[in-house]
Design an enzyme around this catalytic site. Structure first.
Site, PDB file in Angstrom:
ATOM      1  N   LYS A   1      43.009  32.881  34.545  1.00 13.68           N
ATOM      2  CA  LYS A   1      41.788  32.880  35.369  1.00 13.68           C
ATOM      3  C   LYS A   1      40.569  33.069  34.471  1.00 13.68           C
ATOM      4  O   LYS A   1      40.632  33.827  33.494  1.00 13.68           O
ATOM      5  CB  LYS A   1      41.875  33.998  36.413  1.00 13.68           C
ATOM      6  CG  LYS A   1      40.815  33.941  37.501  1.00 13.68           C
ATOM      7  CD  LYS A   1      41.054  35.024  38.560  1.00 13.68           C
ATOM      8  CE  LYS A   1      40.002  34.995  39.661  1.00 13.68           C
ATOM      9  NZ  LYS A   1      40.232  36.034  40.688  1.00 13.68           N
TER      10      LYS A   1
ATOM     11  N   SER B   1      39.948  34.303  45.365  1.00 10.70           N
ATOM     12  CA  SER B   1      39.168  33.631  44.344  1.00 10.70           C
ATOM     13  C   SER B   1      39.992  33.005  43.209  1.00 10.70           C
ATOM     14  O   SER B   1      39.458  32.190  42.466  1.00 10.70           O
ATOM     15  CB  SER B   1      38.202  34.641  43.739  1.00 10.70           C
ATOM     16  OG  SER B   1      38.915  35.651  43.046  1.00 10.70           O
TER      17      SER B   1
ATOM     18  N   SER C   1      42.599  38.249  46.235  1.00 12.57           N
ATOM     19  CA  SER C   1      42.271  37.061  45.437  1.00 12.57           C
ATOM     20  C   SER C   1      43.445  36.425  44.697  1.00 12.57           C
ATOM     21  O   SER C   1      43.308  35.331  44.168  1.00 12.57           O
ATOM     22  CB  SER C   1      41.167  37.382  44.429  1.00 12.57           C
ATOM     23  OG  SER C   1      39.914  37.280  45.059  1.00 12.57           O
TER      24      SER C   1
END
Lengths: 94, 484, 481
Positions: free
Chosen positions: C69, C144, C168
């Site tokens: 990420k 996210s 997330s």
């Protein structure tokens, strides 16, 4: 009510410049979110302790031992503006 | 003092002192703390506040803070935590300072400050808390820019906040002196205002005598010396009086002291909004401090300055005045005590330390800790003086030479040929010469003006470049001129 | 089957049997990225093939291609949280999890897209474009960590790591039909994770099945002296918990989670999973988490307050982007701050920074932030109480399957409410996993959430693995070309 004046103050506290249109939009958004958040008012928490750490950890520290620092070049590598080994910013007015 | 001339106002002062703790590394990272390095060479991702980095507390900072807390009669809190103080400034790389808000390391301390010769006033100290120092900003007018150096960022600070119980600039000065002295005895900081390892801000307000509510205060900053603390407060009190007398109101503001112009100026009130928005630092866990830990640290505190003063008077039979001088520098009193181990005339050695040694130090603008003079050097010198190998005059010279060269008294006396001439034959010859050369004086002496003997002794010293034993010379002159 | 569609444990078996090499897997993955990335946009930056290939260690224990990420620092690689303001920021250090992965030979494919600063539930709030759900490109991947979950679901990486502050990892895992696990707070070091809400953030594994999740968590977990909030507790070998046995386990079903407005297909999917686990010998009981309805409000206070402070450092002074005022405005320091942040932050970031600033500001702290921390205690107490009688809790991961791109973009509050089932685990610090438990008629994955006691990730593996043994969902692969 969360007014445009409130938004302007909060934006200023947050160091974010907003134009008029954004000010209007954010005051609507924040008003909506804050009125949702107001549901917490239903709860009486006067006897409840706040939880800022979820684990019961305590006394975490390190010994006073030196570790290598970055070189000046490494520290300034990504600087936006630099001068004589320092980070340069617009003049701080006092 | 100005306070006494204006009867209708009372001055109220509180001091905020920032003490830089002399740990090896910064408070939340392993960067070494070294002063005077090139900008941005003592930093790492943690103290630069680079994204993703996290703080870990240096245990020594906690221990040093506890030590100071004990010395300043604080109660050390059993539960402490860190908080974020949020504000935007280029010298603050994270946009917040890690500090302590509602659970500081220590609460409710006090010290006794001297009032006159033998009285003391208790000044309460609200709290002490740990925090990280910011970086250094240099304002460059030429390029209309400011330059940021983060070397100082993350240096551990202990902020010590007094109650607003100081009633004059002099009291504030005395409080600061006493505080500094006590802190010096903790051995956790340089305590040097010029270097910035001890910093002081003053909150000053005035109010009509008899009023219990506090007046609007101003905060004085940029006080880089004890003198500046006193002068700036005196200036501020005068300024506030004239504001009130003009029928105007005091504005709560921060004022910067200008050491050259001897005035303070308002920091232009910032147009942007301010709110520190303190909240618990989620990246650090809380700390509990056990009584046993406090006890252990208390053991490392040998003695405070006032206790030491009393002990010196008692143990060494020196005057209170002398003891007060000695305790001003813990190293100096330690030096004195070392000397007394081998030199038994404690009063005499004390006189030498407080007299000649301090004179030499002051002329060099230095301290005992920074020179190579050792206690055994001084006691050796005293022994030579006592046994008559050198005279007082030579001893003073030898002291200066010892301080400059680091050599022993014996070596210097030998190398420089400073030993006294005490040999009777040589001295007799000198007196012969003097009697020849100073007939008028000789006559005066013979006529009973004994004080003129001193002149001849002086001349003898001159002839021998100070090496003659003045006592023996005097004796010979008396024998030859008075008892002949 | 193509190498890039395999799980890590299958790949490792193949490597062991000399049927393929780590380079073969990486090459297949990279070629597939070349083919489908234009459609999915899972990555913000893909590492150059030459650099990566030369660093592959065939003898390493787990030379598995992994997506990271874009909020986890890799030394000398740009890391931006998918934000304009961090453009050009290249960390001079590795996150602790990156060091750990490196030591096992993991192959870093690239930084995966995300909602800017992890602010969002759809990966639409990225300055690097929207990520598309590999099961249906018109739908969001969730967020996210939508880039990370989409990369795994689209077979553009074997593994991914994401961060979970309010769901997330789990919500996008649910939307993308993969396994996403949020470890107990303190289980995995946060050092090198660009903070959103420090007291809630955790890094966790995103994989195709529970076995891989255990393998990856084995690498990530552990105490880190660089993170004061990481727990100094021994880490078990999670693969030991991959057992097909839930007999005697007591599992709670919170009545507050099966609310009106929950998608019936999601409800059915989860209920079928419950029936299946019952058959395997687990016992279920209805439990109550009475403060569930306050979780979203609490979360948005606590998380945005911390975020407003964590994001204060993005000011244009040191690194990243600096914007000076336009001609009409002056060039003072304050203008540099205000312009840098006005131009560098996206809309949702501004909204959350302002919301958080408001909650901490003087006069509102007690009513918002402090109140939030107190309700957090109530939510945690609810869970503690349930865990006195239950070994685990099962819920849907999200009330719906993946929604359409743009569907909720204009309504921040409805977006926030899509985290309603995942937030409690962050507020109370407990571990939770989302794993696929079926597909809707439209072909979109449904996620099952399992929560357990603090530091009992083993329970998640036990139940999740048992469930997987009876179901085909974790074996389904997207077929993008």
């Amino acid at each position: 009510m969360f007014t445009e004046k409130d938004v302007k103050y909060i934006a200023s506290l947050s160091r974010i410049h907003l134009n008029e249109e954004q000010t209007a939009q954010f005051s609507k958004d924040l008003e909506k979110i804050l009125s949702y958040v107001k549901k917490l008012e239903q709860l009486d928490v006067s006897d409840v302790k706040p939880t800022s750490h979820v684990l019961p950890l305590k006394n975490v520290y390190r010994n006073d031992e030196i570790k290598p620092s970055l070189t000046q070049e490494q520290a300034l590598k990504f600087s936006v503006e630099q001068h004589n080994g320092s980070f340069k910013v617009p003049k701080v007015i006092e | 003092m100005t306070e006494t001339t204006q009867q209708q106002y009372e001055t109220v002062i509180g001091l905020e002192v920032h003490l830089q703790l002399s740990t090896k590394t910064k408070i939340f990272c392993g960067c070494a703390i070294v002063f005077g390095k090139a900008p941005n060479t003592q930093t790492c991702p943690v103290c630069l506040g680079l994204p993703g980095t996290l703080p870990v507390l240096n245990k020594q900072v906690l221990d040093y803070s506890i030590k100071v807390a004990i010395a300043l009669n604080f109660s050390v809190n059993s539960f402490i935590k860190f908080d974020r103080k949020n504000y935007y400034y280029p010298d603050l790389p994270k946009g917040y300072q890690i500090s302590q808000f509602d659970h500081p390391i220590a609460s409710d301390g006090h010290i006794m400050i001297p009032i006159g010769e033998n009285n003391f006033k208790r000044i309460n100290i609200t709290r002490a808390h740990m925090e990280e120092d910011a970086g250094k900003l240099i304002h460059d007018n030429a390029s209309n820019a400011s330059l940021v150096d983060y070397n100082r960022t993350g240096t551990p600070l202990l902020e010590i906040v007094s109650e607003p119980e100081l009633r004059s600039a002099q009291e504030a000065y005395d409080y600061l002196q006493t505080l500094k002295l006590t802190l010096q005895y903790c051995n956790v900081s340089d305590c040097d205002m010029e270097k910035g390892s001890l910093r002081c801000d003053a909150n000053v307000s005035i109010r009509p005598v008899g009023e219990t509510e506090l007046g609007t205060k101003t905060e004085l900053k940029n006080l880089n010396s004890f003198k500046a603390v006193k002068a700036s407060i005196e200036y501020e009190v005068k300024r506030q009086k004239s504001v009130l007398e003009a029928g105007e109101k005091i504005i709560q503001e921060t004022r910067l002291w200008d050491e050259n112009k001897l005035i303070s100026q308002s920091m232009r009130s910032k147009e942007e909004a301010h709110d520190y928005k303190y909240f618990p630092e989620p990246d650090l866990v809380p700390f509990t401090i056990e009584a046993s830990v406090i006890d252990e640290i208390a053991k490392t505190i040998v003695e405070g300055p006032q206790e030491k003063r009393e002990r010196l008077v008692k143990d060494y039979a020196i005057s209170d005045y002398d003891a007060r001088i000695l305790i001003q520098d813990p190293e100096l009193s330690r030096f004195f005590e070392e000397c007394t181990k081998t030199y038994k005339d404690t009063k005499k050695i004390c006189n030498w330390i407080n007299g000649q040694v301090l004179t030499e130090l002051n002329s060099r603008k230095t301290k005992i800790a920074n020179i190579s003079l050792k206690p055994e050097n001084l006691t050796q010198l005293m022994d030579q003086l006592d046994s008559g190998v050198i005279n007082n005059l030579a001893a003073k010279d030898v002291l200066g030479l010892m301080i400059d060269s680091g050599q022993s008294a014996d070596t210097i006396i030998k190398e420089k040929g400073l030993a006294q001439v005490s040999d009777d034959g040589t001295l007799d010859k000198i007196v012969d010469e003097l009697i020849q050369e100073h007939q008028t004086i000789v006559t005066q002496i013979k006529e009973g003006k004994e004080s003129a003997i001193g002149f001849l002794v002086g001349q003898a010293m001159r002839k021998t470049q100070g090496k003659a034993n003045p006592k023996k010379i005097g004796d010979i002159i008396k024998r030859r001129l008075l008892h002949a | 089957m193509n190498y890039n569609e395999l799980t890590a444990h299958e790949i490792l078996e193949n490597i062991k049997a000399k049927k393929c090499s780590a380079s073969d897997v990486y090459n297949a993955t990279y070629e597939h990225i070349d083919k489908v990335e234009d459609k999915v946009n899972a990555y913000v930056r893909v590492a150059p093939k030459e650099d990566t290939t030369s660093s592959i260690d065939e003898t390493a224990s787990t030379p598995i291609p992994i997506a990271i990420k874009d909020n986890i620092c890799i030394e000398n690689k740009e890391t931006t949280c998918s934000s304009q303001i961090l453009k050009g920021f290249t960390a001079p250090y590795n996150a602790t999890v990156i060091d750990k992965l490196k030591n096992t030979g993991a192959i870093f494919v690239g930084h995966a897209n995300m909602d800017e600063f992890a602010f969002g539930s759809s990966t639409e709030n990225s300055s690097c474009g929207v990520t598309h759900n590999p099961w249906n490109l018109n739908h969001v991947p969730g967020g996210s960590s939508g880039g990370s979950t989409a990369a795994v679901a689209a077979n553009e990486a074997i593994w991914a790591i994401g961060s979970d502050t309010g769901g997330s990892i789990r919500q996008p895992a649910s939307f993308c039909g993969v396994v996403g696990l949020k470890p107990t707070y303190g289980r995995v070091s946060r050092y090198g994770l660009l903070a959103f809400a420090s007291s809630l953030d955790q890094i966790g594994p995103i994989t195709k099945d529970m076995t891989d999740s255990a393998l990856l968590l084995n690498i990530l977990a552990g105490y880190d002296p660089m993170d004061s909030t990481s727990a100094n507790i021994d880490v078990p070998d999670y693969t030991q918990s991959l057992v097909n046995d839930v007999k005697g386990l007591k599992i709670g079903i919170p009545k507050e989670f099966f609310i009106d407005g929950i998608d019936p297909e999601v409800k059915d999917g989860v209920n079928e999973a419950i029936e299946l686990l019952k058959k395997q010998g687990a016992s279920f009981q209805e439990v109550s988490l009475p403060h569930t309805e306050y979780a979203v409000a609490t979360y948005y206070i606590v998380a945005t307050a911390e975020a407003s402070s964590n994001l204060a450092r993005y000011d244009g002074v040191q690194y990243g982007q600096r914007k000076m005022a336009s001609e009409t405005r002056k060039t003072k320091l304050v203008d540099m701050y205000e312009e840098t942040r006005a131009q560098g932050f996206g809309e949702e970031t501004k909204r959350r920074v302002m919301l958080g600033t408001y909650c901490l500001s003087s006069g509102y702290y007690d009513d918002y932030y402090l109140k939030g921390l107190k309700v957090r205690t109530l939510i945690k107490n609810d869970l503690d109480k349930v865990f006195e009688e239950c070994d685990a809790i099962i819920t849907p991961t999200s009330p719906t399957t993946a929604f359409k791109i743009g569907e909720k973009a204009k309504d921040p509050l409805s977006m926030y409410l899509s985290d309603i089932f995942t937030i409690s685990a962050n507020l109370s610090g407990i571990p939770a996993v989302s794993l696929p438990c079926g597909f809707s008629k439209a072909g979109l994955p449904i996620g099952l959430q399992i929560m357990a006691k603090p530091f009992d990730e083993q329970m998640l593996f036990k139940i999740g693995y048992t469930y997987e043994q009876q179901t085909p969902w974790h074996k389904k692969r997207t077929q993008l070309t």
